[in-house]
Design a protein around this motif. Structure first.
Motif, PDB file in Angstrom:
ATOM      1  N   LEU A   1     -20.977 -29.066 -49.274  1.00  0.00           N
ATOM      2  CA  LEU A   1     -20.687 -30.371 -48.684  1.00  0.00           C
ATOM      3  C   LEU A   1     -20.399 -31.400 -49.776  1.00  0.00           C
ATOM      4  O   LEU A   1     -21.075 -31.439 -50.802  1.00  0.00           O
ATOM      5  N   GLY A   2     -19.400 -32.216 -49.523  1.00  0.00           N
ATOM      6  CA  GLY A   2     -19.052 -33.282 -50.446  1.00  0.00           C
ATOM      7  C   GLY A   2     -18.256 -32.843 -51.650  1.00  0.00           C
ATOM      8  O   GLY A   2     -18.035 -33.642 -52.564  1.00  0.00           O
ATOM      9  N   ASP A   3     -17.787 -31.591 -51.675  1.00  0.00           N
ATOM     10  CA  ASP A   3     -17.006 -31.113 -52.815  1.00  0.00           C
ATOM     11  C   ASP A   3     -15.591 -31.666 -52.726  1.00  0.00           C
ATOM     12  O   ASP A   3     -14.848 -31.339 -51.792  1.00  0.00           O
ATOM     13  N   PRO A   4     -15.182 -32.497 -53.677  1.00  0.00           N
ATOM     14  CA  PRO A   4     -13.855 -33.133 -53.587  1.00  0.00           C
ATOM     15  C   PRO A   4     -12.699 -32.163 -53.816  1.00  0.00           C
ATOM     16  O   PRO A   4     -11.557 -32.486 -53.486  1.00  0.00           O
ATOM     17  N   LEU A   5     -12.973 -30.980 -54.366  1.00  0.00           N
ATOM     18  CA  LEU A   5     -11.904 -30.030 -54.669  1.00  0.00           C
ATOM     19  C   LEU A   5     -11.870 -28.833 -53.727  1.00  0.00           C
ATOM     20  O   LEU A   5     -10.788 -28.311 -53.432  1.00  0.00           O
ATOM     21  N   TYR A   6     -13.007 -28.380 -53.258  1.00  0.00           N
ATOM     22  CA  TYR A   6     -13.058 -27.112 -52.537  1.00  0.00           C
ATOM     23  C   TYR A   6     -13.583 -27.238 -51.107  1.00  0.00           C
ATOM     24  O   TYR A   6     -13.808 -26.224 -50.454  1.00  0.00           O
ATOM     25  N   SER A   7     -13.782 -28.431 -50.617  1.00  0.00           N
ATOM     26  CA  SER A   7     -14.308 -28.620 -49.270  1.00  0.00           C
ATOM     27  C   SER A   7     -13.556 -29.725 -48.556  1.00  0.00           C
ATOM     28  O   SER A   7     -13.135 -30.707 -49.170  1.00  0.00           O
ATOM     29  N   ARG A   8     -13.404 -29.576 -47.258  1.00  0.00           N
ATOM     30  CA  ARG A   8     -12.803 -30.629 -46.432  1.00  0.00           C
ATOM     31  C   ARG A   8     -13.869 -31.423 -45.702  1.00  0.00           C
ATOM     32  O   ARG A   8     -13.558 -32.247 -44.845  1.00  0.00           O
ATOM     33  N   ILE A   9     -15.122 -31.173 -46.054  1.00  0.00           N
ATOM     34  CA  ILE A   9     -16.230 -31.843 -45.382  1.00  0.00           C
ATOM     35  C   ILE A   9     -16.677 -33.026 -46.232  1.00  0.00           C
ATOM     36  O   ILE A   9     -17.286 -32.842 -47.291  1.00  0.00           O
ATOM     37  N   PRO A  10     -16.377 -34.258 -45.816  1.00  0.00           N
ATOM     38  CA  PRO A  10     -16.786 -35.425 -46.623  1.00  0.00           C
ATOM     39  C   PRO A  10     -18.299 -35.606 -46.591  1.00  0.00           C
ATOM     40  O   PRO A  10     -18.970 -35.279 -45.602  1.00  0.00           O
ATOM     41  N   TYR A  11     -18.831 -36.100 -47.678  1.00  0.00           N
ATOM     42  CA  TYR A  11     -20.265 -36.335 -47.769  1.00  0.00           C
ATOM     43  C   TYR A  11     -20.485 -37.389 -48.840  1.00  0.00           C
ATOM     44  O   TYR A  11     -19.576 -37.718 -49.607  1.00  0.00           O
ATOM     45  N   LYS A  12     -21.700 -37.918 -48.910  1.00  0.00           N
ATOM     46  CA  LYS A  12     -21.938 -39.026 -49.827  1.00  0.00           C
ATOM     47  C   LYS A  12     -21.948 -38.591 -51.288  1.00  0.00           C
ATOM     48  O   LYS A  12     -21.792 -39.417 -52.183  1.00  0.00           O
ATOM     49  N   ARG A  13     -22.135 -37.300 -51.554  1.00  0.00           N
ATOM     50  CA  ARG A  13     -22.101 -36.771 -52.915  1.00  0.00           C
ATOM     51  C   ARG A  13     -21.852 -35.268 -52.831  1.00  0.00           C
ATOM     52  O   ARG A  13     -22.013 -34.649 -51.780  1.00  0.00           O
ATOM     53  N   LEU A  14     -21.473 -34.669 -53.968  1.00  0.00           N
ATOM     54  CA  LEU A  14     -21.398 -33.218 -54.038  1.00  0.00           C
ATOM     55  C   LEU A  14     -22.830 -32.678 -53.954  1.00  0.00           C
ATOM     56  O   LEU A  14     -23.676 -32.998 -54.791  1.00  0.00           O
ATOM     57  N   MET A  15     -23.090 -31.845 -52.962  1.00  0.00           N
ATOM     58  CA  MET A  15     -24.454 -31.364 -52.731  1.00  0.00           C
ATOM     59  C   MET A  15     -24.736 -30.103 -53.548  1.00  0.00           C
ATOM     60  O   MET A  15     -25.054 -29.038 -53.023  1.00  0.00           O
ATOM     61  N   LEU A  16     -24.615 -30.257 -54.853  1.00  0.00           N
ATOM     62  CA  LEU A  16     -24.934 -29.201 -55.807  1.00  0.00           C
ATOM     63  C   LEU A  16     -25.824 -29.803 -56.888  1.00  0.00           C
ATOM     64  O   LEU A  16     -25.466 -30.819 -57.501  1.00  0.00           O
ATOM     65  N   HIS A  17     -26.973 -29.165 -57.123  1.00  0.00           N
ATOM     66  CA  HIS A  17     -27.976 -29.738 -58.027  1.00  0.00           C
ATOM     67  C   HIS A  17     -28.609 -28.637 -58.860  1.00  0.00           C
ATOM     68  O   HIS A  17     -29.038 -27.599 -58.336  1.00  0.00           O
ATOM     69  N   ALA A  18     -28.639 -28.816 -60.183  1.00  0.00           N
ATOM     70  CA  ALA A  18     -29.300 -27.875 -61.097  1.00  0.00           C
ATOM     71  C   ALA A  18     -30.801 -28.126 -61.030  1.00  0.00           C
ATOM     72  O   ALA A  18     -31.351 -28.952 -61.766  1.00  0.00           O
ATOM     73  N   HIS A  19     -31.468 -27.385 -60.163  1.00  0.00           N
ATOM     74  CA  HIS A  19     -32.858 -27.669 -59.805  1.00  0.00           C
ATOM     75  C   HIS A  19     -33.855 -27.260 -60.882  1.00  0.00           C
ATOM     76  O   HIS A  19     -34.843 -27.955 -61.125  1.00  0.00           O
ATOM     77  N   LYS A  20     -33.627 -26.128 -61.527  1.00  0.00           N
ATOM     78  CA  LYS A  20     -34.620 -25.609 -62.479  1.00  0.00           C
ATOM     79  C   LYS A  20     -33.928 -24.991 -63.681  1.00  0.00           C
ATOM     80  O   LYS A  20     -32.876 -24.357 -63.557  1.00  0.00           O
ATOM     81  N   LEU A  21     -34.551 -25.158 -64.861  1.00  0.00           N
ATOM     82  CA  LEU A  21     -34.080 -24.539 -66.086  1.00  0.00           C
ATOM     83  C   LEU A  21     -35.285 -23.891 -66.771  1.00  0.00           C
ATOM     84  O   LEU A  21     -36.305 -24.553 -66.989  1.00  0.00           O
ATOM     85  N   SER A  22     -35.167 -22.599 -67.087  1.00  0.00           N
ATOM     86  CA  SER A  22     -36.279 -21.862 -67.682  1.00  0.00           C
ATOM     87  C   SER A  22     -35.793 -21.065 -68.883  1.00  0.00           C
ATOM     88  O   SER A  22     -34.681 -20.537 -68.874  1.00  0.00           O
ATOM     89  N   PHE A  23     -36.649 -20.957 -69.904  1.00  0.00           N
ATOM     90  CA  PHE A  23     -36.288 -20.200 -71.102  1.00  0.00           C
ATOM     91  C   PHE A  23     -37.532 -19.941 -71.927  1.00  0.00           C
ATOM     92  O   PHE A  23     -38.584 -20.574 -71.732  1.00  0.00           O
ATOM     93  N   THR A  24     -37.430 -18.987 -72.836  1.00  0.00           N
ATOM     94  CA  THR A  24     -38.487 -18.755 -73.820  1.00  0.00           C
ATOM     95  C   THR A  24     -38.113 -19.508 -75.087  1.00  0.00           C
ATOM     96  O   THR A  24     -37.040 -19.293 -75.652  1.00  0.00           O
ATOM     97  N   HIS A  25     -38.993 -20.395 -75.529  1.00  0.00           N
ATOM     98  CA  HIS A  25     -38.674 -21.212 -76.708  1.00  0.00           C
ATOM     99  C   HIS A  25     -38.474 -20.291 -77.914  1.00  0.00           C
ATOM    100  O   HIS A  25     -39.369 -19.511 -78.260  1.00  0.00           O
ATOM    101  N   PRO A  26     -37.320 -20.355 -78.580  1.00  0.00           N
ATOM    102  CA  PRO A  26     -37.029 -19.390 -79.649  1.00  0.00           C
ATOM    103  C   PRO A  26     -37.884 -19.559 -80.895  1.00  0.00           C
ATOM    104  O   PRO A  26     -37.977 -18.633 -81.710  1.00  0.00           O
ATOM    105  N   LEU A  27     -38.526 -20.712 -81.078  1.00  0.00           N
ATOM    106  CA  LEU A  27     -39.330 -20.942 -82.273  1.00  0.00           C
ATOM    107  C   LEU A  27     -40.826 -20.836 -82.026  1.00  0.00           C
ATOM    108  O   LEU A  27     -41.621 -20.936 -82.963  1.00  0.00           O
ATOM    109  N   THR A  28     -41.224 -20.647 -80.772  1.00  0.00           N
ATOM    110  CA  THR A  28     -42.646 -20.509 -80.449  1.00  0.00           C
ATOM    111  C   THR A  28     -42.913 -19.325 -79.531  1.00  0.00           C
ATOM    112  O   THR A  28     -44.047 -18.884 -79.420  1.00  0.00           O
ATOM    113  N   LEU A  29     -41.859 -18.836 -78.862  1.00  0.00           N
ATOM    114  CA  LEU A  29     -41.937 -17.770 -77.855  1.00  0.00           C
ATOM    115  C   LEU A  29     -42.770 -18.188 -76.651  1.00  0.00           C
ATOM    116  O   LEU A  29     -43.230 -17.354 -75.880  1.00  0.00           O
TER     117      LEU A  29
END
Length: 302
Positions: free
Chosen positions: A257-285
Motif C-alpha cells: 500500500l502506498g507504493d508510488p511505483l508498483y501499486s495503484r492503491i493510494p495511501y498516506k505513506r509507503l507501508m514498508l518498514h525495516a523493523h529489525k536489524l540483527s548481527f554478531t558484532h565483528p569485534l566482540t562476537l
C-alpha cells in the motif's frame, strides 16, 4: 542498550587524524598477520604501513608478523593520514537522528520515511549527513533504504570497520527484517519468492521480474496478521536487489500500500518498514539486535 565500547573496544582521534583502535581479541589464537588479514580485513597496503611503522601492539608490546595473538589479548592499531586519507562531507542536523545503537565503530539509526539514505550530489543533505553530524565524524553507508521506506539502517563510523561490515553484509550475516502492509489475503502463510529482478526498459526508476536477464533475488515472506482487505507480512532478504521486496510482492499480486511505483492503491505513506536489524558484532562476537519503531507505519495498519 549500553554501548559496548567501554568494555571491549575503543578508538580515539587526534588533530592530525591519527586514530588508534583498541580491541580485546575475541577470536581463536592466530598470528598477527592472520588477524589483520583474515579477521579484520585490513588491505595489504595498509598492513604494510602498520608493519613498517610498528603501529601494531599486542598487550602493549612490539610484535613481529608471526607473533601469536590469543583470545583475550589486547590489540592496539594506530592509523594515520597515509593509511586512511581524511574524507569529509557536509554535516547535517544531528537533531534529526534517532539512534538505536552505537559504539565507537558503528551506529544503527531509525530512518524516517521521505528521507534519502545518502545524497546524489555532494552538497545534498541526507541521513548520512545527519548521522555524521550526530557522531561528529564522517560516517560511511553500509546498506541503504529507499527514500520512501523507514526503519533501521547501519553506518560505519570509521574506515577501519567499513570493509568488515561490508563483508558481514555480503555474507548475509546482517539480518534485516521488514514489515509490509500489502493488498489482499496473503496465502499460504509462508512463501519464498525467487524471481530474478532486472531494470524496467520503459521506466528507469523501476525494476521488474526478468527471468532471462535479471539478477538472482530471494525474498522470504511470512503473514503476521490478516485484515479484511489487506495483510501484514514479514519479509527477510537473502539478496539485496533494488526494490526487491516491492517488486516481488507486486509481481505476486500483493502490492505494498502506498507504493508510488508498483501499486495503484493510494495511501498516506509507503507501508514498508525495516523493523529489525540483527548481527554478531565483528569485534566482540556479541549478538546485537535492535528494533525500530515507526508511529506512522503503525498508525497505517488496518
Amino acid at each position: 542498550m549500553a554501548p559496548l565500547g567501554a568494555f571491549f573496544i575503543s578508538s580515539c582521534y587526534n588533530r592530525n587524524m591519527t586514530f588508534t583502535i583498541h580491541i580485546t581479541n575475541p577470536y581463536d589464537s592466530c598470528t598477527v598477520k592472520e588477524l589483520l588479514e583474515n579477521h579484520l580485513l585490513i588491505p595489504r597496503k595498509i598492513r604494510h604501513f602498520l608493519r613498517i611503522k610498528k603501529h601494531v601492539l599486542i598487550n602493549d608490546q612490539d610484535i613481529n608478523w608471526q607473533s601469536m595473538v590469543n583470545k583475550g589479548d589486547k590489540v592496539q592499531l594506530t592509523f594515520d593520514q597515509e593509511d586512511y586519507p581524511q574524507k569529509s562531507i557536509p554535516f547535517g542536523n544531528a537533531a534529526l537522528v534517532d539512534c538505536l545503537y552505537q559504539d565507537q565503530h558503528l551506529i544503527v539509526v531509525n530512518k524516517p520515511e521521505g528521507m534519502k539514505t545518502h545524497g546524489n550530489e555532494p552538497n545534498e543533505m541526507a541521513l548520512l549527513n545527519h548521522v555524521s553530524a550526530y557522531t561528529g565524524q564522517t560516517c560511511y553507508v553500509i546498506h541503504r533504504l529507499d527514500m520512501e521506506t523507514s526503519g533501521a539502517v547501519m553506518f560505519a563510523k570509521n574506515p577501519f570497520i567499513l570493509p568488515i561490515l561490508n563483508r558481514l553484509l555480503e555474507n548475509k550475516d546482517i539480518s534485516r527484517e521488514y514489515w509490509a502492509l500489502v493488498s489482499g489475503k496473503f496465502e499460504p502463510k509462508q512463501q519464498v519468492f525467487r524471481d530474478k529482478i532486472g531494470r524496467d526498459r520503459h521506466d528507469r526508476r523501476k525494476r521488474v521480474v526478468d527471468k532471462r536477464n535479471g539478477q538472482a533475488a530471494l525474498t522470504s515472506v511470512t503473514r503476521l496478521k490478516a485484515y479484511p482487505k489487506t495483510s501484514l507480512v514479514k519479509c527477510q532478504l537473502a539478496t539485496g536487489r533494488t526494490h526487491q521486496i516491492r517488486v516481488h510482492l507486486s509481481h505476486h499480486g500483493h502490492a505494498i500500500l502506498g507504493d508510488p511505483l508498483y501499486s495503484r492503491i493510494p495511501y498516506k505513506r509507503l507501508m514498508l518498514h525495516a523493523h529489525k536489524l540483527s548481527f554478531t558484532h565483528p569485534l566482540t562476537l556479541e549478538k546485537i539486535s535492535v528494533e525500530a519503531p515507526s508511529p506512522t507505519f503503525e498508525s497505517g495498519l488496518k
